[in-house]
Design an enzyme around this catalytic site. Structure first.
Site, PDB file in Angstrom:
ATOM      1  N   TYR A   1       0.839  -1.130  -0.240  1.00 41.91           N
ATOM      2  CA  TYR A   1       0.054   0.009   0.026  1.00 41.91           C
ATOM      3  C   TYR A   1       0.910   1.256   0.082  1.00 41.91           C
ATOM      4  O   TYR A   1       0.530   2.234  -0.929  1.00 41.91           O
ATOM      5  CB  TYR A   1      -0.994  -0.082   1.220  1.00 41.91           C
ATOM      6  CG  TYR A   1      -2.022   1.309   1.211  1.00 41.91           C
ATOM      7  CD1 TYR A   1      -3.372   0.894   0.624  1.00 41.91           C
ATOM      8  CD2 TYR A   1      -1.823   2.083   2.140  1.00 41.91           C
ATOM      9  CE1 TYR A   1      -4.018   1.938   0.705  1.00 41.91           C
ATOM     10  CE2 TYR A   1      -2.598   3.101   2.286  1.00 41.91           C
ATOM     11  CZ  TYR A   1      -3.911   3.177   1.503  1.00 41.91           C
ATOM     12  OH  TYR A   1      -4.793   4.189   1.756  1.00 41.91           O
TER      13      TYR A   1
ATOM     14  N   SER B   1       2.452   1.660  -3.303  1.00 41.97           N
ATOM     15  CA  SER B   1       1.272   2.425  -4.176  1.00 41.97           C
ATOM     16  C   SER B   1       1.171   3.587  -4.200  1.00 41.97           C
ATOM     17  O   SER B   1       0.993   4.632  -5.247  1.00 41.97           O
ATOM     18  CB  SER B   1       0.263   1.439  -4.247  1.00 41.97           C
ATOM     19  OG  SER B   1      -0.775   1.682  -3.133  1.00 41.97           O
TER      20      SER B   1
HETATM   21  P1  NAP Z   1     -13.523   2.541   0.739  1.00 42.53           P
HETATM   22  O1  NAP Z   1     -14.636   2.904   1.606  1.00 42.53           O
HETATM   23  O2  NAP Z   1     -13.191   1.156   0.773  1.00 42.53           O
HETATM   24  O3  NAP Z   1     -14.030   3.173  -0.703  1.00 42.53           O
HETATM   25  C1  NAP Z   1     -13.098   2.649  -1.988  1.00 42.53           C
HETATM   26  C2  NAP Z   1     -13.876   2.638  -3.093  1.00 42.53           C
HETATM   27  O4  NAP Z   1     -13.107   1.986  -4.143  1.00 42.53           O
HETATM   28  C3  NAP Z   1     -15.014   1.355  -2.717  1.00 42.53           C
HETATM   29  O5  NAP Z   1     -16.542   1.610  -3.264  1.00 42.53           O
HETATM   30  C4  NAP Z   1     -14.637   0.206  -3.709  1.00 42.53           C
HETATM   31  O6  NAP Z   1     -15.344  -0.665  -4.023  1.00 42.53           O
HETATM   32  C5  NAP Z   1     -13.769   0.877  -4.818  1.00 42.53           C
HETATM   33  N1  NAP Z   1     -12.947   0.163  -5.546  1.00 42.53           N
HETATM   34  C6  NAP Z   1     -12.243  -0.668  -5.106  1.00 42.53           C
HETATM   35  N2  NAP Z   1     -11.402  -1.341  -6.222  1.00 42.53           N
HETATM   36  C7  NAP Z   1     -11.931  -0.677  -7.239  1.00 42.53           C
HETATM   37  C8  NAP Z   1     -11.597  -0.976  -8.723  1.00 42.53           C
HETATM   38  N3  NAP Z   1     -10.681  -1.716  -9.011  1.00 42.53           N
HETATM   39  N4  NAP Z   1     -12.300  -0.231  -9.478  1.00 42.53           N
HETATM   40  C9  NAP Z   1     -13.122   0.702  -9.153  1.00 42.53           C
HETATM   41  N5  NAP Z   1     -13.368   0.842  -7.850  1.00 42.53           N
HETATM   42  C10 NAP Z   1     -13.004   0.246  -6.954  1.00 42.53           C
HETATM   43  O7  NAP Z   1     -12.180   3.243   1.051  1.00 42.53           O
HETATM   44  P2  NAP Z   1     -12.030   4.720   1.816  1.00 42.53           P
HETATM   45  O8  NAP Z   1     -11.417   4.499   2.907  1.00 42.53           O
HETATM   46  O9  NAP Z   1     -12.933   5.782   1.331  1.00 42.53           O
HETATM   47  O10 NAP Z   1     -10.485   5.173   0.643  1.00 42.53           O
HETATM   48  C11 NAP Z   1     -10.736   5.939  -0.545  1.00 42.53           C
HETATM   49  C12 NAP Z   1      -9.385   6.269  -0.912  1.00 42.53           C
HETATM   50  O11 NAP Z   1      -8.626   6.773   0.298  1.00 42.53           O
HETATM   51  C13 NAP Z   1      -8.189   5.069  -1.289  1.00 42.53           C
HETATM   52  O12 NAP Z   1      -7.631   5.413  -2.121  1.00 42.53           O
HETATM   53  C14 NAP Z   1      -7.524   4.826   0.078  1.00 42.53           C
HETATM   54  O13 NAP Z   1      -6.323   4.194  -0.234  1.00 42.53           O
HETATM   55  C15 NAP Z   1      -7.459   6.343   0.485  1.00 42.53           C
HETATM   56  N6  NAP Z   1      -7.061   6.408   1.900  1.00 42.53           N
HETATM   57  C16 NAP Z   1      -8.046   6.363   2.762  1.00 42.53           C
HETATM   58  C17 NAP Z   1      -7.644   6.454   4.219  1.00 42.53           C
HETATM   59  C18 NAP Z   1      -8.458   6.086   5.149  1.00 42.53           C
HETATM   60  O14 NAP Z   1      -8.085   6.185   6.562  1.00 42.53           O
HETATM   61  N7  NAP Z   1      -9.827   5.591   4.911  1.00 42.53           N
HETATM   62  C19 NAP Z   1      -6.268   7.164   4.421  1.00 42.53           C
HETATM   63  C20 NAP Z   1      -5.607   7.345   3.542  1.00 42.53           C
HETATM   64  C21 NAP Z   1      -5.891   7.120   2.009  1.00 42.53           C
HETATM   65  P3  NAP Z   1     -15.585  -2.164  -3.209  1.00 42.53           P
HETATM   66  O15 NAP Z   1     -15.702  -1.584  -1.628  1.00 42.53           O
HETATM   67  O16 NAP Z   1     -16.893  -2.722  -3.864  1.00 42.53           O
HETATM   68  O17 NAP Z   1     -14.436  -2.860  -3.136  1.00 42.53           O
END
Ligand code: NAP
Length: 240
Positions: free
Chosen positions: A148, A151
């Site tokens: 991660y 990436s």
């Molecule tokens: P999340 O709630 O899991 O949302 C991510 C979304 O991306 C989900 O709807 C997921 O669908 C979708 N997704 C996954 N694989 C995909 C693909 N191949 N094509 C299209 N859509 C896809 O996560 P989040 O916490 O909101 O995170 C959003 C972004 O913020 C990510 O890039 C994450 O790395 C980044 N981030 C998050 C945090 C945190 O603390 N939450 C911190 C730093 C960075 P499914 O659920 O159906 O797989």
């Protein structure tokens, strides 16, 4: 001062959940027509200026087809937010090839494929803003997240390179690096991990998806018209 995105079109990957969903709502609230692109969207539709489209950002053919379809519908993008992301955690000596590849393919490859798809539209119209959702763990590294962190660190380098490539056509490319945000991705983590994040955040709370959406709104707006190639850390002070 209010930010008015009326007349612009924003594409947001990962828009069905968590941070992406908040970004979709915030950009739509500012007047943009928003296209939410997510592997989890089942039905295509459009309500209240928000179109939902099923898309797996790992699939180059699907990215090309969806891009052409949206352009044909008059939804050429002024804004792209690369938010789709996954985790497959494990210490490096136990990390499988599949878990390494899966995370790089979605988090970095997905942003590449989407950026490649929208760049011709933005270059031709000499305007546009791209925001990549990275992570503080792409800056500082994180135990158990070599895939991660790689990436997200790669996504930051990608942001800076593409910012240079698209600057001549006035297309800006930036990243937001969230700290720990309360979403479905993090809710599954064990309590000690949550407690550590809370302790690190000097502002005393975990982040909310809206905290990230507001940073994105600023970066895509005219208020940020002289900002490109930057990483805006939104982490409640976790990394200071
Ligand atoms: P999340 O709630 O899991 O949302 C991510 C979304 O991306 C989900 O709807 C997921 O669908 C979708 N997704 C996954 N694989 C995909 C693909 N191949 N094509 C299209 N859509 C896809 O996560 P989040 O916490 O909101 O995170 C959003 C972004 O913020 C990510 O890039 C994450 O790395 C980044 N981030 C998050 C945090 C945190 O603390 N939450 C911190 C730093 C960075 P499914 O659920 O159906 O797989």
């Amino acid at each position: 001062m209010t930010i008015d995105l009326t007349g612009s079109v924003a594409w947001v990957t990962g828009g069905a959940s968590g941070i992406g969903r908040a970004i979709v709502g915030t950009l739509a609230g500012a007047g943009a027509r928003v296209v939410s692109l997510d592997i989890g969207h089942r039905d295509a539709g459009e309500t209240d200026g928000i179109a939902t489209v099923a898309l797996d950002v790992r699939d180059p053919a699907a990215v090309a087809t969806v891009t052409a379809d949206l352009a044909a519908r008059g939804l050429e993008p002024d804004v792209l937010v690369n938010d789709a992301g996954i985790t497959r955690d494990g210490v490096v000596w136990k990390l499988s090839d599949a878990d390494w590849d899966a995370v790089l393919d979605v988090n970095l490859g997905g942003a590449f494929r989407m950026t490649r798809a929208v760049a011709p539209f933005m270059r031709a119209r000499r305007r546009g803003a791209i925001v990549n959702i990275a992570s503080i763990n792409g800056l500082r590294g994180k135990f158990g997240q070599a895939n991660y962190a790689a990436s997200k660190g790669g996504l930051i380098a990608f942001t800076r390179a593409v910012a240079k490539e698209l600057a001549r056509e006035r297309v800006r490319v930036n990243a937001v690096a969230p700290g720990f945000i309360d979403t479905p991705m993090t809710r599954a983590l064990p309590e000690p991990v949550l407690a550590q994040a809370r302790a690190e955040a000097v502002l005393g709370r975990l982040g909310d998806p809206a905290d990230i959406a507001h940073a994105v709104l600023f970066l895509v707006s005219p208020l940020a018209s002289h900002i490109t190639g930057q990483v805006l850390v939104v982490d409640g002070g976790q990394t200071i």
